[in-house]
Design a protein around this motif. Structure first.
Motif, short mmCIF file in Angstrom:
data_model
loop_
_atom_site.label_atom_id
_atom_site.label_comp_id
_atom_site.label_asym_id
_atom_site.label_seq_id
_atom_site.Cartn_x
_atom_site.Cartn_y
_atom_site.Cartn_z
N UNK A 205 0.82 -1.20 0.00
CA UNK A 205 0.00 0.00 0.00
C UNK A 205 0.86 1.26 0.00
N UNK A 206 0.26 2.35 -0.42
CA UNK A 206 0.97 3.64 -0.51
C UNK A 206 0.15 4.70 0.19
N UNK A 207 0.82 5.55 0.97
CA UNK A 207 0.20 6.73 1.55
C UNK A 207 0.93 7.95 1.01
N UNK A 208 0.18 8.95 0.59
CA UNK A 208 0.81 10.11 -0.02
C UNK A 208 0.24 11.42 0.49
N UNK A 209 1.12 12.39 0.66
CA UNK A 209 0.66 13.76 0.87
C UNK A 209 -0.09 14.20 -0.37
N UNK A 210 -1.19 14.91 -0.17
CA UNK A 210 -1.94 15.51 -1.28
C UNK A 210 -2.30 16.93 -0.86
N UNK A 211 -2.15 17.87 -1.80
CA UNK A 211 -2.52 19.25 -1.52
C UNK A 211 -1.30 20.14 -1.44
N UNK B 37 -4.63 18.99 1.29
CA UNK B 37 -4.26 19.91 2.36
C UNK B 37 -4.36 21.35 1.87
N UNK B 38 -5.16 22.14 2.56
CA UNK B 38 -5.45 23.52 2.16
C UNK B 38 -5.94 23.60 0.71
N UNK B 39 -6.55 22.53 0.25
CA UNK B 39 -7.12 22.48 -1.09
C UNK B 39 -8.37 21.60 -1.03
N UNK B 40 -9.20 21.85 -0.03
CA UNK B 40 -10.33 20.97 0.23
C UNK B 40 -11.40 21.06 -0.86
N UNK B 41 -11.58 22.24 -1.45
CA UNK B 41 -12.53 22.36 -2.55
C UNK B 41 -12.14 21.45 -3.71
N UNK B 42 -10.85 21.47 -4.05
CA UNK B 42 -10.37 20.62 -5.16
C UNK B 42 -10.43 19.15 -4.77
N UNK C 237 -11.23 13.97 -5.48
CA UNK C 237 -10.76 12.82 -4.70
C UNK C 237 -11.87 12.20 -3.85
N UNK C 238 -12.67 13.03 -3.20
CA UNK C 238 -13.75 12.52 -2.36
C UNK C 238 -14.73 11.72 -3.21
N UNK D 187 -5.98 16.93 -8.36
CA UNK D 187 -6.36 16.42 -9.69
C UNK D 187 -5.30 15.47 -10.24
N UNK D 188 -4.04 15.66 -9.85
CA UNK D 188 -3.01 14.70 -10.27
C UNK D 188 -3.23 13.35 -9.58
#
Length: 262
Positions: A132-138, A174-179, A184-185, A152-153
């Protein structure tokens, strides 16, 4: 059972240096050392956690994975590092040689883009190996760093590597919750709850709606230690007003079920 999916830890000498560097502009609230991490876990009532290693350049990947591979396995699950400047085969060999069971990606600190075809190739290899992979997003860095980890990436990457078990930190943006809510959601990724310095800063009603839209059974708890206080983050999750079943799933039951953690 409480499982923290987001615990950074470094060798002592690197942890000491990190105190002055302020990752992503944030001070470390704890010392970043293995001894400090285990003490924090005991104080917060955390049963198990993901010990995350991040190699900021290819030349330190082996050393980072050697350190992460040496964490005590009764409490910590080693999530190591890869780098796109190494081949898929080199990355996998180093991970396997150190008994690493998962991988952390960090677009901010690794100069690594989720849109890089080399990253896609590595993730195909990790998926085939069952890691499995965990990644920072945002966001969290300069404009270039923010773009490397844009939601989006991540969404495009998920479509390209559908067989991968992927955990998206910070609710997918992170600090991009609208996107994150747009891209992603409600996708097939697992969402992780960390939002340093505290997820308690976010609007509770919005989070509850987001969690239920995504599926509470596919949301997992993470603190982002040592930038955040795990005990406070556990309390913030409990204070959201979710059902007991939803809350206990997020705090550990979901990831235990998905990854087969006993």
């Amino acid at each position: 059972m409480i499982i923290d999916c987001h615990l950074h830890v470094w060798p002592d000498h690197i942890a000491d240096a990190m105190q002055a560097q302020r990752p992503a502009g944030m001070p470390l609230r704890f010392n970043g050392k293995l001894s400090g991490l285990l003490e924090t876990m005991d104080e917060a009532g955390i049963d198990k956690g993901f010990a995350l290693g991040v190699g900021i350049k290819a030349s330190v990947v082996a050393r980072t994975n050697e350190f992460i591979g040496g964490v005590p396995r009764d409490r910590l699950i080693p999530f190591g590092t890869v780098h796109p400047e190494l081949s898929v085969e080199e990355n996998l060999t180093i991970l396997k040689d150190n008994g690493i069971v998962g991988v952390k990606l960090h677009p901010l600190f690794q100069s690594l883009s989720l849109a890089d075809p080399r990253v896609e190739d590595i993730l195909h290899g990790l998926a085939e190996a069952g890691m499995p992979v965990i990644t920072h997003v945002g966001s969290g860095g300069d404009d270039d760093a923010n773009e490397r980890g844009a939601p989006h990436h991540l969404a495009a990457l998920v479509r390209k590597v559908p067989e991968l078990t992927l955990i998206a930190c910070h609710f997918g943006g992170y600090h991009a919750l609208d996107e994150a809510e747009q891209h992603v959601v409600a996708s097939r990724v697992l969402l992780e709850t960390s939002w340093p310095p505290t997820v308690g800063d976010l609007d509770k009603a919005r989070l509850v709606e987001l969690i239920r839209r995504h599926g509470a059974d596919r949301v997992v708890y993470g603190s982002d230690w040592p930038m955040a206080d795990p005990a406070a983050e556990i309390a913030a999750v409990r204070a959201l007003g979710l059902t007991e079943e939803e809350t206990e799933g997020i705090l550990g039951g979901n990831i235990a079920r998905i990854l087969g953690i006993s």
